[in-house]
Design an enzyme around this catalytic site. Structure first.
Site, PDB file in Angstrom:
ATOM      1  N   GLU A 192      -5.797  -5.238   4.277  1.00 46.36           N
ATOM      2  CA  GLU A 192      -6.177  -3.981   3.632  1.00 46.36           C
ATOM      3  C   GLU A 192      -5.006  -3.546   2.761  1.00 46.36           C
ATOM      4  O   GLU A 192      -4.031  -2.984   3.252  1.00 46.36           O
ATOM      5  CB  GLU A 192      -6.514  -2.923   4.691  1.00 46.36           C
ATOM      6  CG  GLU A 192      -7.715  -3.268   5.552  1.00 46.36           C
ATOM      7  CD  GLU A 192      -9.011  -3.365   4.773  1.00 46.36           C
ATOM      8  OE1 GLU A 192      -9.077  -2.831   3.646  1.00 46.36           O
ATOM      9  OE2 GLU A 192      -9.968  -3.968   5.277  1.00 46.36           O
TER      10      GLU A 192
ATOM     11  N   CYS B 172      -3.980   4.860  -0.126  1.00 43.16           N
ATOM     12  CA  CYS B 172      -4.268   3.604  -0.829  1.00 43.16           C
ATOM     13  C   CYS B 172      -5.486   3.691  -1.729  1.00 43.16           C
ATOM     14  O   CYS B 172      -5.623   2.900  -2.671  1.00 43.16           O
ATOM     15  CB  CYS B 172      -4.429   2.457   0.169  1.00 43.16           C
ATOM     16  SG  CYS B 172      -5.770   2.690   1.357  1.00 43.16           S
TER      17      CYS B 172
END
Length: 459
Positions: free
Chosen positions: A213, A247
């Protein structure tokens, strides 16, 4: 070697425990998930205080984006686990008649979960939920940059779980390297693109599957038909939550030139509405994690023209919510993910050109579009590739447990949330069961003229 020995011992203990088969029991898994839920609920204040100490994170953001998000994942998993884990019947081919076929979800074994510092509680615990649900043992490696949260996780897990099932290994780069030298059955990593390459290289030596991720420069396209004031407010919220250290935060804005000035002013107003005239005094605005990232971000303030913000305080790791005008594709700030409270604005006149610029760069983790037009929405969806898309809002797609969350290309591989987290930590084993009642001679030698029969059967 000293850093390696405790980790190796824990891995060995977990592998031996996994071989007992106890984690395969659904009731055992449910009991551990309920125990994890109680751990979180009983320690909400302590978790929020640790997040405040590490990132200056407001309690509301700590509760909403870290604590309650994990509780919701636990509720969903506890409710549905028996159904998720149930063998699934599938059709068997006619050539194998009579037979039955099914898919069994089985645990992988001992997994490693490496968390990130920006959401240091949630990014360790959310994957752990799926690992437990799937019947695995887990080693957790929280980020050492969020030291207070890391220590709290280690203490709470040690008090609540048998280390043969779940164990925490704290430490820095050397500890992570020692862990990566060992054999795991899956590695789940959340972090930067640069470290993701290191994780994948280390995993390849053991042929260990990985979930990565990562991040990316997430574009946010603003078309002229959008309601400007509400659009600015939603962008400002998504960008500056956790001081931009998210993010999936919008990394840069692509604004149609006909509304650029209007949107820029609306962003100024939205920031003041959310954080007041002086965000440094706002109890609802977080801080940068450490000196390194503070200095890295401060250097980017020299780009373009500051429309709002730009104030800094090194002692507090404070950088004001900042909008930069006059930025172009060649600006230094457009080279890498910003990961902070600085929002560059680039104008465009033609949507096709904007899409082409996005596609000329690595695939982002998230893409945002503000437009009322369904035609425009479909056009962007069909013409771009990204880990996820949110239309007419920012970052809220992360919350839905029914949507896969993960990257594509350089923004990551694999996905999780909800059932997908269970699937990530499960092996789907295909099982075909034949009957002894019938055994056609067609498949056995001598083949003779059977080729013609095969062609006729499968034409």
């Amino acid at each position: 070697m000293l850093a390696q020995l405790p980790s190796l011992e824990k891995i060995t203990q977990q592998r031996q425990f996994f071989q007992t088969g106890e984690t395969r029991n659904i009731e055992f898994r449910l009991s551990q998930l309920k125990r994890l839920k109680q751990l979180i609920l009983k320690n909400q204040d302590a978790i929020a205080l640790a997040l405040k100490a590490d990132l200056g994170k407001p309690q509301f953001e700590a509760m909403g984006a870290e604590i309650l998000l994990c509780v919701e994942e636990l509720n969903l998993t506890i409710k549905n686990l028996k159904n998720w884990a149930k063998p699934q019947r599938v059709s068997a081919p006619l050539s194998q008649f009579p037979s039955s076929a099914r898919v069994i979800c089985e645990p992988l074994g001992v997994v490693l979960i490496i968390g990130a510092w920006n959401y240091p509680f949630q990014l360790v615990i959310a994957p752990l939920i799926g690992a437990i649900a799937a019947g695995n043992c887990a080693i957790l490696k929280p980020s050492e940059l969020a030291a207070n949260t890391s220590k709290l996780i280690a203490d709470l897990i040690a008090k609540t779980f048998d280390p043969k099932l779940i164990a925490v290994v704290e430490g820095g780069k050397e500890t992570t390297q020692a862990l990566l030298a060992e054999k795991f059955d899956h590695i789940f990593f959340t972090g930067s693109h640069r470290v993701g390459k290191i994780i994948m290289e280390a995993a390849a030596k053991h042929l260990t599957p990985v979930t990565l991720e990562l991040g990316g420069k997430n574009p946010c396209i603003i078309e002229p038909d959008t309601p400007v004031e509400l659009t600015a407010k939603r962008i400002a919220w998504g960008k500056f939550i956790n001081a931009g250290q998210t993010c999936i935060a919008p990394d840069y804005l692509l604004v149609h030139n006909s509304i650029k000035d209007e949107l820029c002013q609306a962003l100024v107003g939205a920031i003041r509405e959310l954080y007041g005239e002086n965000p440094a005094k706002s109890p609802d605005y977080a801080r940068i994690i450490n000196d390194f990232h503070f200095e890295r971000l401060r250097a980017l303030l020299n780009e373009g023209k500051i429309a709002v913000g730009g104030e800094t305080n090194a002692e507090e790791h404070y950088i004001a919510p900042t909008v930069l005008d006059g930025v172009n594709w060649n600006s230094e700030i457009m080279e890498e993910e910003i990961f902070g409270p600085i929002l560059p604005l680039i104008e465009y006149s033609n949507l096709e050109e904007a899409i082409a610029e996005i596609n000329a760069r690595p695939k982002p983790l998230a893409l945002y579009l503000f437009s009322k037009s369904k035609t425009t929405q479909q056009r962007v969806l069909n013409s771009t590739s990204s880990g996820g898309v949110c239309l007419n809002d920012t970052i809220v797609h992360f919350i839905s447990p029914e949507l896969p969350f993960g990257g594509v290309g350089e923004s990551g591989m694999g996905a999780y949330h909800g059932k997908l987290t269970f699937d990530t930590f499960s092996h789907k084993k295909g099982v075909l069961k034949r009957s002894f009642l019938l055994d056609l001679k067609l498949r056995y030698p001598p083949y003779g003229g059977k080729v013609k029969l095969l062609k006729w059967l499968f034409k």
